[in-house]
Write a protein that holds these residues in place. Sequence first.
Motif: not given
Length: 254
Positions: A36-42, A44-51
């Motif tokens: 679950e932590e890994k899913v959330a972290d990946l 978040e990486m995608i979200r930050v990069a996109h934004l």
Amino acid sequence: MKLFGDLIPLSRQAWTSRSYDDGSHGDLLVEGDTLEEKVADLAEMIRVAHLEGLQLGVHATGDRTIQLVIDAIAEAEAAPGSPSARELAHTVIHGDLATPKQIEQMAALGIWLNAQSGIATQTFEWLAALMGEDAAHEAWRFGDALDAGVLVLSSDAPVLNFDWRRGIADADARIVATAGAEGAERRLLGLLRAYTAVPAAQDRAAAWKGTIEVGKVADLAVLAADPFEVGAAGLPSVEVDLTVLDGRVVFERF
């Protein structure tokens, strides 16, 4: 930005819905004490990069990883003031176990599928042994991706040989094996574009490369025979007569 979501099915390290022969489902290649932590972290990486307006290339082979990438991009795109996924031209790299529905979702968002047909040719039996014959037959949906307009073909060199002629022949064989043999010329045209015009669009560089026309870089190869006369299967045996790079002849067969 390149992110590694998971590894590959052949090492039981792609995160999958269907289990491997040992009962496992793979994992994400992200630090974390729980899945679950890994899913959330990946995500978040995608979200930050996109934004931040960065183009993403995410190494994702398992269907669960691919779905996570799609969902994270869709969520990031929905944020107020966010750029569109189509504008940023995000890419799923490999996408071996992408489902037809996921390919439809990728097309709707403008996400590319950068695939390597030689992997399907060389590892089909291996995947069948690890996940079953059904999984192997349902993998590498090149025909669906071609029809959806999201297929980009590449070599993954040095993992595979970089010969695009072999790549087209392998992709065509895979499409025929999974979807029948109709429309050979249409398929070949699409596969040729998947090595030329479509990768240029993936690179957000279609305005200056990818097709042969005035005003674009003169990078091209001249073949000894018409691809549409020899067909996809015959392409690997066709010689390259001439190679032009940036307007300069860098190879001549004669």
